[in-house]
Design a protein around this motif. Structure first.
Motif, PDB file in Angstrom:
ATOM      1  N   UNK A 274       0.825  -1.201   0.000  1.00  0.00           N
ATOM      2  CA  UNK A 274       0.000   0.000   0.000  1.00  0.00           C
ATOM      3  C   UNK A 274       0.861   1.254   0.000  1.00  0.00           C
ATOM      4  N   UNK A 275       0.504   2.188  -0.844  1.00  0.00           N
ATOM      5  CA  UNK A 275       1.232   3.460  -0.897  1.00  0.00           C
ATOM      6  C   UNK A 275       0.921   4.348   0.304  1.00  0.00           C
ATOM      7  N   UNK A 276      -0.117   3.990   1.071  1.00  0.00           N
ATOM      8  CA  UNK A 276      -0.510   4.809   2.212  1.00  0.00           C
ATOM      9  C   UNK A 276       0.251   4.430   3.484  1.00  0.00           C
ATOM     10  N   UNK A 277       0.976   3.316   3.440  1.00  0.00           N
ATOM     11  CA  UNK A 277       1.741   2.870   4.603  1.00  0.00           C
ATOM     12  C   UNK A 277       3.219   2.888   4.237  1.00  0.00           C
ATOM     13  N   UNK A 278       3.948   3.874   4.768  1.00  0.00           N
ATOM     14  CA  UNK A 278       5.373   4.014   4.452  1.00  0.00           C
ATOM     15  C   UNK A 278       6.181   3.067   5.336  1.00  0.00           C
ATOM     16  N   UNK A 279       6.700   2.009   4.730  1.00  0.00           N
ATOM     17  CA  UNK A 279       7.475   1.005   5.456  1.00  0.00           C
ATOM     18  C   UNK A 279       8.924   1.070   4.978  1.00  0.00           C
ATOM     19  N   UNK A 280       9.835   1.190   5.927  1.00  0.00           N
ATOM     20  CA  UNK A 280      11.263   1.207   5.615  1.00  0.00           C
ATOM     21  C   UNK A 280      11.880  -0.095   6.113  1.00  0.00           C
ATOM     22  N   UNK A 281      12.525  -0.815   5.188  1.00  0.00           N
ATOM     23  CA  UNK A 281      13.231  -2.046   5.521  1.00  0.00           C
ATOM     24  C   UNK A 281      14.734  -1.745   5.495  1.00  0.00           C
ATOM     25  N   UNK A 282      15.424  -2.091   6.579  1.00  0.00           N
ATOM     26  CA  UNK A 282      16.862  -1.862   6.669  1.00  0.00           C
ATOM     27  C   UNK A 282      17.567  -3.218   6.677  1.00  0.00           C
ATOM     28  N   UNK A 283      18.413  -3.448   5.677  1.00  0.00           N
ATOM     29  CA  UNK A 283      19.175  -4.689   5.573  1.00  0.00           C
ATOM     30  C   UNK A 283      20.647  -4.359   5.792  1.00  0.00           C
ATOM     31  N   UNK A 284      21.189  -4.853   6.886  1.00  0.00           N
ATOM     32  CA  UNK A 284      22.568  -4.542   7.258  1.00  0.00           C
ATOM     33  C   UNK A 284      23.487  -5.686   6.859  1.00  0.00           C
ATOM     34  N   UNK A 285      24.481  -5.404   5.984  1.00  0.00           N
ATOM     35  CA  UNK A 285      25.480  -6.410   5.617  1.00  0.00           C
ATOM     36  C   UNK A 285      25.170  -7.138   4.332  1.00  0.00           C
ATOM     37  N   UNK A 286      25.021  -6.401   3.232  1.00  0.00           N
ATOM     38  CA  UNK A 286      24.702  -7.028   1.950  1.00  0.00           C
ATOM     39  C   UNK A 286      25.810  -7.969   1.481  1.00  0.00           C
ATOM     40  N   UNK A 287      27.041  -7.748   1.949  1.00  0.00           N
ATOM     41  CA  UNK A 287      28.160  -8.593   1.501  1.00  0.00           C
ATOM     42  C   UNK A 287      27.995 -10.055   1.916  1.00  0.00           C
ATOM     43  N   UNK A 288      27.074 -10.314   2.848  1.00  0.00           N
ATOM     44  CA  UNK A 288      26.897 -11.679   3.328  1.00  0.00           C
ATOM     45  C   UNK A 288      26.284 -12.600   2.280  1.00  0.00           C
ATOM     46  N   UNK A 289      25.654 -12.058   1.254  1.00  0.00           N
ATOM     47  CA  UNK A 289      24.955 -12.916   0.284  1.00  0.00           C
ATOM     48  C   UNK A 289      25.457 -12.687  -1.132  1.00  0.00           C
ATOM     49  N   UNK A 290      26.685 -12.248  -1.300  1.00  0.00           N
ATOM     50  CA  UNK A 290      27.160 -11.931  -2.649  1.00  0.00           C
ATOM     51  C   UNK A 290      27.786 -13.121  -3.363  1.00  0.00           C
ATOM     52  N   UNK A 291      27.857 -14.306  -2.718  1.00  0.00           N
ATOM     53  CA  UNK A 291      28.339 -15.464  -3.470  1.00  0.00           C
ATOM     54  C   UNK A 291      27.384 -15.753  -4.619  1.00  0.00           C
ATOM     55  N   UNK A 292      27.935 -15.783  -5.793  1.00  0.00           N
ATOM     56  CA  UNK A 292      27.142 -16.075  -7.008  1.00  0.00           C
ATOM     57  C   UNK A 292      25.926 -15.151  -7.111  1.00  0.00           C
ATOM     58  N   UNK A 293      26.101 -13.905  -6.697  1.00  0.00           N
ATOM     59  CA  UNK A 293      24.990 -12.951  -6.727  1.00  0.00           C
ATOM     60  C   UNK A 293      24.953 -12.307  -8.108  1.00  0.00           C
ATOM     61  N   UNK A 294      24.243 -12.976  -9.017  1.00  0.00           N
ATOM     62  CA  UNK A 294      24.198 -12.547 -10.416  1.00  0.00           C
ATOM     63  C   UNK A 294      22.874 -11.829 -10.659  1.00  0.00           C
ATOM     64  N   UNK A 295      22.882 -10.522 -10.424  1.00  0.00           N
ATOM     65  CA  UNK A 295      21.632  -9.765 -10.557  1.00  0.00           C
ATOM     66  C   UNK A 295      21.038  -9.809 -11.957  1.00  0.00           C
ATOM     67  N   UNK A 296      21.828  -9.575 -13.007  1.00  0.00           N
ATOM     68  CA  UNK A 296      21.209  -9.518 -14.341  1.00  0.00           C
ATOM     69  C   UNK A 296      20.533 -10.818 -14.745  1.00  0.00           C
TER      70      UNK A 296
END
Length: 770
Positions: A394-416
């Protein structure tokens, strides 16, 4: 006789009547005789209307509000205390709630703040006064019930107003009619001439907060407005989750845990960080001896603060992502803690809900198994289960998600090439879930903040709207402030600051909050063991060893590394020594053949020993560069490599090239640690630019017995160490006395300080067995 459901509430009568005995009110406007005391209606005087301030209607400020014995009596108490209709909330008085609401959305432009339309009676009506109220909803109020702290005057007022504003004018008129018809005993005149704010004001003056919500839902159901009833219930659930989240986050992130489990409020320790807009500014190359050119673009930029990053303008935009970059130990997690604390203390009220999710803990819990985003969220925040899943989109509920430590999941992290998912209930691998978020296809109305080290193989997709900020740690002018906050005893804080100021290298390295924290823990342990007047050691090697092990421990702790720890340290050391010999502190990512190969992901991403950044040597050309966390970290790792090579492999890296016959003599292990020091010392004294000065401090500090105990995990089990403090100390004193190299004399004294951090018997032998 049909009983008025309002009178099912166990509301005590006021201590005295505010009207004369001849005053009476009834629905039929019939006077009641004076002598019929049991049928009298006591009418309390008009309470002050709610203060309608300039702020927009919102559900932001949530405070603990305890329902008094009577709703009207609570308003009277406000007035009697001189507070008026606008009550300022504070931590000391948790029973008052501040209301600031705009009236621009009301249907009426004529509103009397001092309207006398609402009166409340505290005695039971007679049977003759009862109407046909068979369809009245049951409104029971048990005064023994525990009052919910999340239910505040501000929230209830705002929520009911939001609901009524969605009614069309005809629907609103019908709502007024039903409200007056069903609850005439609570209002002294018709409601047709008053607007939404007046209606809600009178309801709150006559009923408790919970009953006011009950009445609103009951009338809406009679109007067949089930959608609005659901909307109001969603607001209630969101408000309850909102309150519980704040309380949970205060406990998780609002406390700093020091050595020994001592807990202190985060504000007592937190020190402002330097954060700038943009990235790829390169590492800190400030050095005590050398002047190292900065290859990255270092244009001065304005410092940003939390309210600049999580701003109102940012929340207004859709599909927004913030990437907060910074080298290991630069303070990214500290920023996250402060950001969460700001929200839990009502300083970021434009964010309705905030969920802080540490990626390391997510990976520990779910690993490589398939899971859904909601499963992750519910595991860390069970209270979120009460939210309607539609609220996440919903656009009426502003929710902020904070993810700390993105480097933890970069093994074979092939975004494209990752096939994304859209449904937050659909199970998938963690890398698929995060790729879907970063591509903007999952939780499209959410807002995200990722913290990450400079990752060699990661880029946010260009079609995802995002902002990049870089954290540089502490500015020089605030580095001492951290120690003043960290140590409660000003005398101890002063001694630690003096210790840091005794070495320019320590002063520089205190730009890293992690380094400051380790140094504080080290000094505190000395004070605890040896007393508050204990002497702090001289030298810098021991602190760098602690930093090195902290980074390496973080890298190895919860991860199955593809490379053996010893082999990784050896490879890293060879790279550092080769770069030091060439006098370079950063190299292009396409390494020259004469440099030892190194896995950048292992070094930069997981251990945090190094970093990557971009330079622009020519227009339209970017080059990815590799460098260590700091030039002094490169020098430390190079010294560690030289020391371990001598101990484990009997190699003296400072020997001059020998004949083939000499090389064969290595099998006889003829080299020794004393020879290493002699050769290294001679070579460093010949460097007029002092490029080996800091390296030599670290090399001599390696043989200190306290340092040996810390690095024993890297020493082969069959190696027996005999202290060489006396021999090496004599060598240094001799060079100082000769004074052949006056420019290096000061550094020789520093080397001597490193050697005698803690004196040990010269004949002591240490055997390391794993």
């Amino acid at each position: 006789m049909m009983e008025d459901p309002e009178l099912d509430m166990e509301v005590p009568s006021p201590s005295g009547s505010f009207l004369n005995e001849e005053a009476s009110v009834s629905m039929e406007d019939q006077p009641i005789e004076e002598e019929e005391d049991e049928d009298l209606y006591y009418i309390e005087p008009r309470r002050p209307s709610l203060d309608l301030g300039p702020l927009p209607m919102e559900t932001g400020a949530l405070l603990y509000v305890e329902r008094p014995q009577s709703p009207a009596e609570s308003y009277l108490s406000m007035r009697s205390e001189g507070i008026g209709s606008s009550v300022v909330s504070s931590e000391e008085d948790r029973y008052c709630t501040k209301i600031h609401l705009e009236r621009t959305d009301s249907f009426s432009t004529c509103y009397s703040v001092d309207s006398d339309d609402c009166e409340i009676r505290t005695k039971v009506k007679s049977e003759d006064a009862m109407d046909d109220d068979d369809t009245l909803p049951e409104l029971k109020e048990n005064l023994t019930d525990v009052v919910q702290p999340y239910l505040t005057v501000k929230f209830v007022f705002t929520a009911i107003c939001k609901v009524l504003q969605q009614l069309r004018p005809i629907g609103l008129e019908t709502f007024r009619g039903h409200l007056w018809h069903r609850y005439p005993q609570s209002f002294s005149s018709s409601l047709q001439t008053i607007d939404i704010v007046d209606i809600v004001d009178q309801m709150l003056a006559c009923y408790s907060l919970r009953v006011s919500l009950q009445i609103t839902k009951a009338v809406l159901l009679q109007l067949e407005q089930k959608r609005l009833v659901d909307f109001l219930e969603d607001l209630e659930n969101e408000n309850e989750v909102h309150y519980e989240l704040r309380e949970r986050l205060k406990k998780l992130y609002g406390v700093f845990e020091g050595p020994g489990g001592e807990e202190r409020p985060l504000d007592e320790v937190y020190t402002d960080l330097r954060i700038v807009k943009g990235a790829n500014n390169g590492p800190n190359v400030e050095h005590e001896v050398m002047t190292i050119p900065n290859l990255a673009n270092k244009k001065p930029k304005e410092d940003k603060h939390i309210h600049d990053i999580i701003s109102v303008d940012f929340i207004k935009e859709i599909e927004q992502v913030i990437v907060l970059r910074g080298v290991a130990g630069s303070g990214k997690s500290m920023f996250v803690r402060k950001c969460v604390q700001e929200w839990s203390n009502h300083n970021l009220d434009h964010v309705n809900l905030m969920f802080a999710l540490p990626i390391k803990e997510i990976k520990q819990k779910f690993g490589d198994s398939d899971t859904s985003f909601l499963d992750i969220l519910y595991h860390f925040y069970p209270e979120a289960k009460r939210l309607n899943t539609k609220q996440y989109s919903s656009n009426k509920c502003n929710i902020l998600y904070i993810f700390d430590g993105l480097e933890e999941i970069t093994e074979d992290f092939d975004l494209p090439n990752t096939r994304c998912i859209f449904d937050i209930n659909k199970p998938a691998k963690l890398k698929v879930i995060f790729a879907s978020i970063l591509k903007g296809v999952m939780l499209r109305s959410g807002f995200f903040l990722f913290t990450a080290r400079p990752l060699p193989k990661f880029h946010v997709p260009h079609d995802t709207k995002h902002h990049v900020y870089e954290v540089f740690g502490f500015k020089e002018e605030v580095r001492e402030e951290y120690f003043k906050k960290r140590f409660k005893d000003p005398k101890q804080a002063g001694r630690v600051i003096a210790y840091v100021n005794s070495s320019r290298t320590l002063q520089i390295m205190c730009y890293l909050p992690l380094f400051c924290s380790l140094l504080s823990d080290f000094c505190q342990s000395i004070f605890n063991k040896q007393g508050p007047d204990a002497e702090l050691p001289k030298g810098i090697t021991l602190m760098y060893t602690r930093l090195f092990l902290a980074l390496l421990r973080d890298y190895r702790k919860e991860r199955e590394a593809a490379v053996d720890e010893k082999e990784f340290v050896k490879s890293l050391g060879k790279r550092a020594f080769a770069m030091l010999e060439k006098g370079v502190y950063s190299v292009c990512i396409s390494y020259p053949r004469d440099l030892e190969p190194l896995d950048e992901a292992e070094s930069a991403t997981y251990s945090g020993m190094s970093t990557v950044f971009y330079v622009k040597p020519m227009p339209f050309l970017d080059e990815k560069m590799f460098s260590f966390l700091h030039p002094t970290m490169q020098e430390y790792v190079a010294a560690l490599n030289a020391f371990l090579s001598c101990l484990n492999e009997d190699k003296n890296l400072f020997d001059a090239p020998k004949s083939k016959k000499w090389k064969l003599s290595l099998n006889k292990k003829s080299s020794s640690i004393i020879e290493l020091y002699k050769n290294a010392l001679e070579k460093s004294l010949l460097c007029e630019d002092g490029k080996l000065d800091i390296f030599m401090r670290f090399l001599f500090g390696m043989s200190n017995s306290s340092n040996i105990e810390l690095i024993q995990r890297f020493i082969n089990p069959n190696v027996k160490w005999t202290s060489v403090a006396e021999e090496v100390g004599a060598l240094l004193r001799k060079k100082i006395a000769e004074n052949q190299y006056p420019a290096r004399a000061e550094n020789l004294q520093f080397c001597l300080d490193e050697l005698v951090l803690q004196k040990s018997p010269p004949t002591r032998k240490l055997s390391f067995k794993r």
